[in-house]
Motif scaffolding. Structure first.
Motif, PDB file in Angstrom:
ATOM      1  N   GLU A  68       0.961  -1.256  -0.033  1.00  0.00           N
ATOM      2  CA  GLU A  68       0.026  -0.025   0.009  1.00  0.00           C
ATOM      3  C   GLU A  68       1.110   1.121   0.001  1.00  0.00           C
ATOM      4  N   ALA A  69       1.998   1.195   0.707  1.00  0.00           N
ATOM      5  CA  ALA A  69       2.928   2.351   0.592  1.00  0.00           C
ATOM      6  C   ALA A  69       3.373   2.687  -0.638  1.00  0.00           C
ATOM      7  N   GLU A  71       2.148   2.346  -3.255  1.00  0.00           N
ATOM      8  CA  GLU A  71       1.296   2.675  -4.228  1.00  0.00           C
ATOM      9  C   GLU A  71       0.918   4.288  -3.885  1.00  0.00           C
ATOM     10  N   GLN A  72       1.129   4.638  -2.648  1.00  0.00           N
ATOM     11  CA  GLN A  72       0.791   5.907  -1.873  1.00  0.00           C
ATOM     12  C   GLN A  72       1.868   6.893  -2.064  1.00  0.00           C
ATOM     13  N   GLU A  73       3.268   6.327  -1.713  1.00  0.00           N
ATOM     14  CA  GLU A  73       4.285   7.428  -1.293  1.00  0.00           C
ATOM     15  C   GLU A  73       4.935   7.759  -2.732  1.00  0.00           C
ATOM     16  N   ASP A  74       5.547   9.191  -2.596  1.00  0.00           N
ATOM     17  CA  ASP A  74       6.326   9.520  -3.558  1.00  0.00           C
ATOM     18  C   ASP A  74       7.825   9.104  -3.349  1.00  0.00           C
ATOM     19  N   HIS A 145       5.988   1.060 -10.372  1.00  0.00           N
ATOM     20  CA  HIS A 145       5.755   2.274  -9.707  1.00  0.00           C
ATOM     21  C   HIS A 145       6.557   3.466 -10.005  1.00  0.00           C
TER      22      HIS A 145
END
Length: 234
Positions: A68-69, A71-74, A145
């Protein structure tokens, strides 16, 4: 990897069935448990270990939070590189270790990941050498990603992410380790990804290829004897 059998095509297009990679003869889960705690701490994952949670379920929860991280973190902090690679190396499961490798690949680049795994193979403990070989299997994954970037941009880039980067160094180190290291788990984990064609190595290592084949063919371990016969036909 994983499961009871793995399948592949032989040279005539038929289906070959490979023996599954056996579990480590001695599995010490304490180092991996510490690695999971470090992954949660360094990446600030929103997952907590509840009292009574068994090791397997805890590992699954951390991996899910890590995906999940991704997918969400830059970006991941610089400290995450070593934490993720250490978790990949110490994960006893040759399928689920993928998630740590994939996160490191996307956040820090293929070249840096492969270089660190080669370091583990050359200088680590025997369990770490075996774990590095299990983790290496996943280093050819596509980088899917694109939003995830390393804190240090120099750690990534076209050359660092070239599909062939680091392969020669790994293959040569793995060949030497397979021949010289008698630890069974190390040999079992190295062999599936080890090219057994002399043309894959410089001339000075050609004799070592023949020695590796002889070691596997004469070994008392069923897995090594089974696997080498398939590989020499490729």
């Amino acid at each position: 990897m994983g499961g009871d059998r793995t399948r592949g095509k032989d040279g005539d297009g038929g289906v070959r069935v490979f023996m599954a990679l056996p579990a480590p003869e001695v599995a010490d889960l304490e180092p991996f448990d510490r690695c999971l705690a470090d992954v949660v701490r360094v990446l600030g994952l929103a997952v907590a270990r509840e009292p009574g949670t068994d090791d397997r379920l805890w590992g699954h929860r951390v991996r899910a939070a890590l995906r999940e991280a991704c997918e969400q973190e830059d970006a991941f902090p610089a400290e995450a590189f070593e934490v993720l690679l250490r978790a990949a190396v110490h994960d006893p499961n040759p399928s689920f270790n993928r998630w740590f490798v994939e996160a490191a690949l996307n956040a820090f680049g293929r070249g840096r990941v492969r270089s660190r795994l080669t370091d583990y193979l050359r200088t680590g403990t025997d369990p770490e050498r075996a774990g590095a070989a299990r983790a290496w299997y996943w280093t050819a994954l596509p980088l899917d990603h694109p939003h995830l970037r390393p804190t240090d941009p120099a750690g990534n880039g076209p050359e660092a992410n070239n599909a062939s980067v680091g392969v020669r160094d790994w293959n040569q180190a793995a060949l030497r380790e397979f021949v010289t290291n008698e630890h069974l788990d190390v040999r079992r984990c190295i062999l599936p990804g080890l090219p057994l064609r002399p043309s894959a190595y410089p001339a000075e290592l050609h004799d070592l290829v023949e020695e590796a084949i002889a070691v596997a063919r004469s070994h008392p371990d069923d897995y090594l004897r089974h696997r080498v016969e398939h590989q020499v036909r490729d």
